[in-house]
Enzyme design. Structure first.
Site, PDB file in Angstrom:
ATOM      1  N   GLY A  88      26.235  -8.859   5.403  1.00  0.00           N
ATOM      2  CA  GLY A  88      26.718  -9.518   6.617  1.00  0.00           C
ATOM      3  C   GLY A  88      25.699 -10.451   7.236  1.00  0.00           C
ATOM      4  N   GLY A  90      24.775 -13.265   5.784  1.00  0.00           N
ATOM      5  CA  GLY A  90      24.980 -14.613   5.241  1.00  0.00           C
ATOM      6  C   GLY A  90      24.102 -14.926   4.043  1.00  0.00           C
ATOM      7  N   ALA A  94      23.246 -18.584   2.410  1.00  0.00           N
ATOM      8  CA  ALA A  94      21.850 -19.035   2.422  1.00  0.00           C
ATOM      9  C   ALA A  94      21.400 -19.423   1.013  1.00  0.00           C
ATOM     10  CB  ALA A  94      20.944 -17.945   3.002  1.00  0.00           C
ATOM     11  N   ASP A 137      29.132 -19.432   7.926  1.00  0.00           N
ATOM     12  CA  ASP A 137      27.874 -18.940   7.354  1.00  0.00           C
ATOM     13  C   ASP A 137      26.996 -20.097   6.897  1.00  0.00           C
ATOM     14  OD1 ASP A 137      28.993 -16.478   7.714  1.00  0.00           O
ATOM     15  OD2 ASP A 137      28.600 -15.755   5.685  1.00  0.00           O
TER      16      ASP A 137
HETATM   17  O1  PMV Z   1      29.610 -10.952   5.750  1.00  0.00           O
HETATM   18  P1  PMV Z   1      29.429 -12.403   5.759  1.00  0.00           P
HETATM   19  O2  PMV Z   1      28.073 -12.858   6.094  1.00  0.00           O
HETATM   20  O3  PMV Z   1      29.886 -13.048   4.472  1.00  0.00           O
HETATM   21  O4  PMV Z   1      30.335 -13.001   6.967  1.00  0.00           O
HETATM   22  C1  PMV Z   1      31.606 -13.516   6.769  1.00  0.00           C
HETATM   23  C2  PMV Z   1      32.241 -13.933   8.066  1.00  0.00           C
HETATM   24  C3  PMV Z   1      33.774 -13.825   8.027  1.00  0.00           C
HETATM   25  O5  PMV Z   1      34.238 -14.318   9.275  1.00  0.00           O
HETATM   26  C4  PMV Z   1      34.214 -12.397   7.846  1.00  0.00           C
HETATM   27  C5  PMV Z   1      34.379 -14.670   6.904  1.00  0.00           C
HETATM   28  C6  PMV Z   1      34.291 -16.172   7.111  1.00  0.00           C
HETATM   29  O6  PMV Z   1      34.477 -16.893   6.118  1.00  0.00           O
HETATM   30  O7  PMV Z   1      34.090 -16.634   8.245  1.00  0.00           O
END
Ligand code: PMV
Length: 304
Positions: A88, A90, A94, A137
């Site tokens: 979570g 990103g 990155a 992200d």
């Molecule tokens: O878990 P991560 O860092 O991939 O966050 C994704 C964020 C979401 O809102 C769940 C998906 C998106 O594409 O925005």
């Protein structure tokens, strides 16, 4: 050999809802990933010791999407990672941004002057992994600082009246962003009214959170984080580990705490009154790893 750096990120408010067009607030972290690129006869992407291309078919497709988007020849890219992946923070975005920056530099370009090319290539990478990414992200990773983001409007800077002092916990094992996003889509197909109300609730929290950040009302901002966590839990995105890390943080004095990113595991972000040490110590005492992060306004991003 050329080099490209990109930040990890936390989503402070609005994850998942942002996929459906509502705004979200995110912040780039100081730590992130560094890519090193050089021309090579075969395309190869190493993340630490792990070979993502050509060994992993999804990783190979995603890497090819970056090289295609940049019109780049075969490259060998190696990635050094300072953030946990799939948690979570990103990490995948990155890696996409850092790789695109290093490849643009290897082509003789300037990644700072060619930021649209970099973002386009990193979006292509994210689409290969996540199907329907909102793009938050990639922007948070590339820009740093605190941003307001919508799918239609892109990133905007936010005034940050008082620097935010966050504690970030690696609360549980990684989860797949694609699967978590798909789980919300499935729930929305089954119970559209309920999910739409939940997304509307998140939308209104995000707007209130923006005012708190701009005016420096940290105690209220913390309460909004707790409410956002409740709504995310209502979408079945929370876990025992996440709830526990949030509870421990609040008991240790955090103003609010929530999961960050896709949920289903991964990280928790807690807002403190300026001193992250008590929260980090409480997590450590319960075997939860964490680190502190400071959030300011995004450098060089227009504030509307
Ligand atoms: O878990 P991560 O860092 O991939 O966050 C994704 C964020 C979401 O809102 C769940 C998906 C998106 O594409 O925005």
């Amino acid at each position: 050999m050329t080099r490209g750096f990109a930040r990890g990120k936390v989503i402070l408010f609005g994850e998942h809802a942002v996929v459906y067009g509502t705004p979200a607030i995110a912040a780039g972290l100081e730590r992130g990933v560094t890519a090193h690129a050089e021309r090579s006869d075969t395309a190869r992407l190493m993340v630490g010791e792990r070979c993502l291309a050509p060994d992993d078919s999804l990783g190979a497709r995603a890497f090819e999407a970056i090289l295609d988007a940049l019109g780049a020849p075969s490259m060998r890219v190696t990635i050094d990672v300072e953030i946990p992946l799939g948690a979570g923070l990103g990490g995948s975005a990155a890696i996409g941004v850092a790789t695109a920056r290093a490849v643009v530099a290897a082509q003789g370009g300037d990644p700072d002057l060619e930021s649209e090319r970099v973002l386009g290539a990193a979006d292509a990478w994210e689409r290969a992994f996540h199907g329907n990414p909102s793009g938050i992200d990639v922007r948070a990773s590339a820009l740093g600082g605190c941003i307001w983001y919508t799918r239609d409007g892109g990133p905007r800077g936010l005034r940050v009246a008082r620097e935010l002092h966050l504690a970030v916990a690696i609360a549980g094992p990684p989860a797949s962003t694609r699967e978590m996003v798909e789980s919300v889509a499935q729930l929305k197909r089954q119970r559209p009214d309920t999910v739409d109300k939940c997304l509307a609730g998140i939308d209104s929290l995000v707007h209130n959170a923006r005012a708190c950040i701009e005016e420096g009302h940290l105690a209220d901002l913390g309460k909004l984080m707790d409410l956002n966590q409740m709504l995310l839990a209502g979408l079945f995105l929370s876990t025992e580990d996440i709830e526990r890390a949030c509870r421990v943080a609040r008991e240790a004095g955090a103003l609010g705490a929530k999961l960050t990113g896709a949920g289903g595991g991964g990280c928790v972000v807690a807002l403190t009154d300026g001193d992250t040490a008590p929260v980090l110590a409480a997590w450590t005492a319960r075997g939860i790893d964490g680190f502190g992060a400071r959030v300011r306004a995004a450098p060089g991003v227009a504030v509307p």
